[in-house]
Design a protein around this motif. Structure first.
Motif, mmCIF file in Angstrom:
data_model
loop_
_atom_site.group_PDB
_atom_site.id
_atom_site.type_symbol
_atom_site.label_atom_id
_atom_site.label_comp_id
_atom_site.label_asym_id
_atom_site.label_seq_id
_atom_site.Cartn_x
_atom_site.Cartn_y
_atom_site.Cartn_z
ATOM 1 N N THR A 69 -42.445 3.081 -43.218
ATOM 2 C CA THR A 69 -41.218 3.210 -43.998
ATOM 3 C C THR A 69 -40.633 1.833 -44.251
ATOM 4 O O THR A 69 -40.253 1.171 -43.282
ATOM 5 C CB THR A 69 -40.171 4.076 -43.260
ATOM 6 O OG1 THR A 69 -40.785 5.306 -42.876
ATOM 7 C CG2 THR A 69 -38.983 4.362 -44.148
ATOM 8 N N PRO A 70 -40.573 1.340 -45.506
ATOM 9 C CA PRO A 70 -41.137 2.022 -46.681
ATOM 10 C C PRO A 70 -42.654 1.965 -46.645
ATOM 11 O O PRO A 70 -43.228 1.312 -45.778
ATOM 12 C CB PRO A 70 -40.559 1.204 -47.836
ATOM 13 C CG PRO A 70 -40.362 -0.165 -47.266
ATOM 14 C CD PRO A 70 -39.993 0.042 -45.829
ATOM 15 N N VAL A 82 -50.519 5.633 -44.610
ATOM 16 C CA VAL A 82 -51.144 4.890 -45.693
ATOM 17 C C VAL A 82 -50.017 4.301 -46.538
ATOM 18 O O VAL A 82 -49.007 4.960 -46.767
ATOM 19 C CB VAL A 82 -52.014 5.807 -46.580
ATOM 20 C CG1 VAL A 82 -52.737 5.003 -47.639
ATOM 21 C CG2 VAL A 82 -53.015 6.581 -45.735
ATOM 22 N N GLY A 83 -50.200 3.062 -46.948
ATOM 23 C CA GLY A 83 -49.203 2.430 -47.795
ATOM 24 C C GLY A 83 -49.874 1.558 -48.836
ATOM 25 O O GLY A 83 -51.108 1.566 -48.971
ATOM 26 N N THR A 118 -40.628 -12.053 -50.298
ATOM 27 C CA THR A 118 -41.445 -12.714 -49.285
ATOM 28 C C THR A 118 -41.033 -12.244 -47.892
ATOM 29 O O THR A 118 -41.510 -12.759 -46.898
ATOM 30 C CB THR A 118 -41.321 -14.251 -49.386
ATOM 31 O OG1 THR A 118 -39.948 -14.597 -49.344
ATOM 32 C CG2 THR A 118 -41.941 -14.773 -50.664
ATOM 33 N N ASN A 119 -40.125 -11.271 -47.850
ATOM 34 C CA ASN A 119 -39.702 -10.687 -46.574
ATOM 35 C C ASN A 119 -39.915 -9.189 -46.584
ATOM 36 O O ASN A 119 -39.284 -8.479 -47.352
ATOM 37 C CB ASN A 119 -38.220 -10.973 -46.319
ATOM 38 C CG ASN A 119 -38.018 -12.384 -45.811
ATOM 39 O OD1 ASN A 119 -38.444 -12.725 -44.713
ATOM 40 N ND2 ASN A 119 -37.408 -13.197 -46.636
ATOM 41 N N ILE A 120 -40.799 -8.739 -45.717
ATOM 42 C CA ILE A 120 -41.074 -7.311 -45.621
ATOM 43 C C ILE A 120 -40.490 -6.802 -44.305
ATOM 44 O O ILE A 120 -40.683 -7.415 -43.267
ATOM 45 C CB ILE A 120 -42.603 -7.053 -45.634
ATOM 46 C CG1 ILE A 120 -43.193 -7.347 -47.012
ATOM 47 C CG2 ILE A 120 -42.914 -5.625 -45.207
ATOM 48 C CD1 ILE A 120 -44.708 -7.192 -47.051
ATOM 49 N N ASN A 121 -39.787 -5.700 -44.394
ATOM 50 C CA ASN A 121 -39.321 -5.024 -43.178
ATOM 51 C C ASN A 121 -39.939 -3.652 -43.172
ATOM 52 O O ASN A 121 -39.727 -2.884 -44.098
ATOM 53 C CB ASN A 121 -37.792 -4.875 -43.190
ATOM 54 C CG ASN A 121 -37.116 -6.193 -42.893
ATOM 55 O OD1 ASN A 121 -37.247 -6.724 -41.798
ATOM 56 N ND2 ASN A 121 -36.426 -6.729 -43.881
ATOM 57 N N VAL A 123 -41.902 -6.068 -38.141
ATOM 58 C CA VAL A 123 -42.475 -4.764 -37.824
ATOM 59 C C VAL A 123 -41.719 -4.141 -36.653
ATOM 60 O O VAL A 123 -41.509 -4.792 -35.639
ATOM 61 C CB VAL A 123 -43.960 -4.918 -37.416
ATOM 62 C CG1 VAL A 123 -44.587 -3.572 -37.132
ATOM 63 C CG2 VAL A 123 -44.739 -5.668 -38.473
ATOM 64 N N THR A 124 -41.326 -2.907 -36.815
ATOM 65 C CA THR A 124 -40.669 -2.185 -35.726
ATOM 66 C C THR A 124 -41.408 -0.874 -35.511
ATOM 67 O O THR A 124 -41.570 -0.104 -36.456
ATOM 68 C CB THR A 124 -39.189 -1.887 -36.079
ATOM 69 O OG1 THR A 124 -38.572 -3.092 -36.498
ATOM 70 C CG2 THR A 124 -38.447 -1.326 -34.880
ATOM 71 N N ASN A 125 -41.880 -0.672 -34.296
ATOM 72 C CA ASN A 125 -42.552 0.594 -33.992
ATOM 73 C C ASN A 125 -41.584 1.494 -33.229
ATOM 74 O O ASN A 125 -41.343 1.299 -32.046
ATOM 75 C CB ASN A 125 -43.817 0.349 -33.172
ATOM 76 C CG ASN A 125 -44.569 1.647 -32.874
ATOM 77 O OD1 ASN A 125 -44.139 2.729 -33.263
ATOM 78 N ND2 ASN A 125 -45.697 1.537 -32.200
#
Ligand SMILES: [Cu+2]
Length: 135
Positions: A38-39, A126-127, A26-29, A54-56
């Motif tokens: 990435t990933p 694309v992911g 439930t945690n996406i980085n 989210v990190t840009n």
């Protein structure tokens, strides 16, 4: 006997390692670069609240757009694709670093994730969001 024990330990380690990788979270980085997620594959449980950080780290604006099940933005994202968006965090500025939440789809399946900035899909942004039935 010692050798058998060693083998069992190795097997157990392998099983544990593969569980950690495949299990829904439930945690996406996610890190956005020019031009990649990435990933680029995320597995989440159905219907749960997901926190996405989210990190840009790229030099340009990026987006994290989840398309509805069975739809694709194709080779370029255009206005027609707006109707097929499941959830989106748009216009993430370079240097941007924050967390937001969304509710995962209730329908299991593979959802396309794209960046709508012109040319970014073609460049590789694309992911895949893999939604699996929660336990
Ligand atoms: Cu992008």
């Amino acid at each position: 006997m010692k050798r058998l024990l060693f083998l069992l330990v190795v097997l157990l380690a392998l099983v544990l390692a593969s569980c950690g990788e495949a299990g829904p979270t439930t945690n996406i980085n996610v890190t956005l670069t020019d031009f990649q997620f990435t990933p680029n594959q995320f597995t989440v449980p159905t219907g749960q609240e997901i926190t996405i950080t989210v990190t840009n780290t790229g030099a340009v604006v990026h987006n994290f757009i989840i398309m509805k099940l069975g739809t694709t933005a194709g080779a370029t994202y255009d206005d027609d694709d707006d109707a097929n968006v499941f959830w989106a965090e748009r216009d993430i500025q370079p240097g941007g670093d924050f967390s937001v939440t969304f509710t995962a789809p209730t329908e299991p399946g593979e959802y396309e994730v794209v960046c709508r900035t012109e040319g970014h899909i073609a460049s590789g942004m694309v992911g895949k969001l893999i939604v699996v039935a929660g336990e």
